[in-house]
Structure formats: C-alpha cells, structure tokens
Design an enzyme around this catalytic site. Sequence first.
Site, PDB file in Angstrom:
ATOM      1  N   ILE A   8       0.861  -1.171   0.000  1.00 32.22           N
ATOM      2  CA  ILE A   8       0.000   0.000   0.000  1.00 32.22           C
ATOM      3  C   ILE A   8       0.902   1.226   0.000  1.00 32.22           C
ATOM      4  CG2 ILE A   8      -1.728   1.266   1.335  1.00 32.22           C
ATOM      5  CD1 ILE A   8      -2.658  -1.501   2.393  1.00 32.22           C
ATOM      6  N   ASN A  10       0.827   4.273   1.071  1.00 34.82           N
ATOM      7  CA  ASN A  10       1.075   5.093   2.256  1.00 34.82           C
ATOM      8  C   ASN A  10       1.558   4.307   3.474  1.00 34.82           C
ATOM      9  OD1 ASN A  10      -1.314   3.865   2.930  1.00 34.82           O
ATOM     10  ND2 ASN A  10      -2.420   5.742   3.400  1.00 34.82           N
ATOM     11  N   CYS A  11       1.844   3.033   3.319  1.00 36.42           N
ATOM     12  CA  CYS A  11       2.374   2.206   4.418  1.00 36.42           C
ATOM     13  C   CYS A  11       3.831   2.583   4.662  1.00 36.42           C
ATOM     14  CB  CYS A  11       2.255   0.730   4.043  1.00 36.42           C
ATOM     15  SG  CYS A  11       3.117  -0.394   5.165  1.00 36.42           S
ATOM     16  N   ASP A  12       4.180   2.879   5.912  1.00 36.39           N
ATOM     17  CA  ASP A  12       5.550   3.293   6.243  1.00 36.39           C
ATOM     18  C   ASP A  12       6.579   2.229   5.871  1.00 36.39           C
ATOM     19  OD1 ASP A  12       4.720   5.772   7.166  1.00 36.39           O
ATOM     20  OD2 ASP A  12       4.646   5.140   9.273  1.00 36.39           O
ATOM     21  N   LYS A  15       7.068   2.235   2.199  1.00 38.86           N
ATOM     22  CA  LYS A  15       7.872   3.409   1.826  1.00 38.86           C
ATOM     23  C   LYS A  15       9.357   3.146   2.064  1.00 38.86           C
ATOM     24  CE  LYS A  15       4.346   6.888   2.811  1.00 38.86           C
ATOM     25  NZ  LYS A  15       3.986   7.995   3.713  1.00 38.86           N
TER      26      LYS A  15
END
Length: 118
Positions: A8, A10-12, A15
């Site tokens: 996903i 926006n998942c840290d 990223k």
Amino acid sequence: MVPTLYGITNCDTVKKARAWLADQGVDYAFHDFKKSGVPAQHLDAWLRTAGWEKLLNRQGSTWRKLEAQAQLRAGNEAGARELMLAQPSVIKRPVVEWPDGAVTVGFDAAAWQARKST
C-alpha cells in the site's frame, strides 16, 4: 525480470522498502493493493510459500478494528485468505516476489542485501 513489490502506497514499511530498492538501484514493479486489489492466484502462492500466519498482520490498525468474530474466522488458512481478499490491509507488507521465484514478507534490509548480492 524485476522483483514485484506488493503493498500500500502510504504504508511506512512499504515506503522504507521502496526507498531502499531505489537507493540500491534495483528496478522493481509496484502493485498497490488499494488501487488494484489482491491477485487471488498470487495470494494462494504466498500462502503456500510463506504461510497464512506470516501473511496475516495482527499488529496493524485494520486487524484491531475488526470485530471479534471476524478475527476468529481468520484463525485458519481459509478464513485468513477470505479476509485478506476482502481487506488487503491485513496483509503484512511488503510482499515481494523475487525473480528467482522466492517470496518474502516484510522488509529486512540485511536479507534483501544478501539476496541482491547473489
């Protein structure tokens, strides 16, 4: 052939994984669960390779927001698979399909470096 990273945007952790791949100069394909869903045949392969317990993220906010009955139904492979298809955010991220056919779940820079070196 390049690795495919599933997750996903926006998942840290996703990223961090994407940044690591970019820093290492590794080309990869990205599949966003939110935009494209979970490919069922790939999920089945991940379940065979990694196991449902490793794929099911019981630490995340999606899991914590589930009703107790939904959590109980995810207590075996079939129930976990059904939940992962319905709510991809419960899949531990990132899932990476490597060119050699291996599948990894989660981000581990040292393990990825060792994989890149081979």
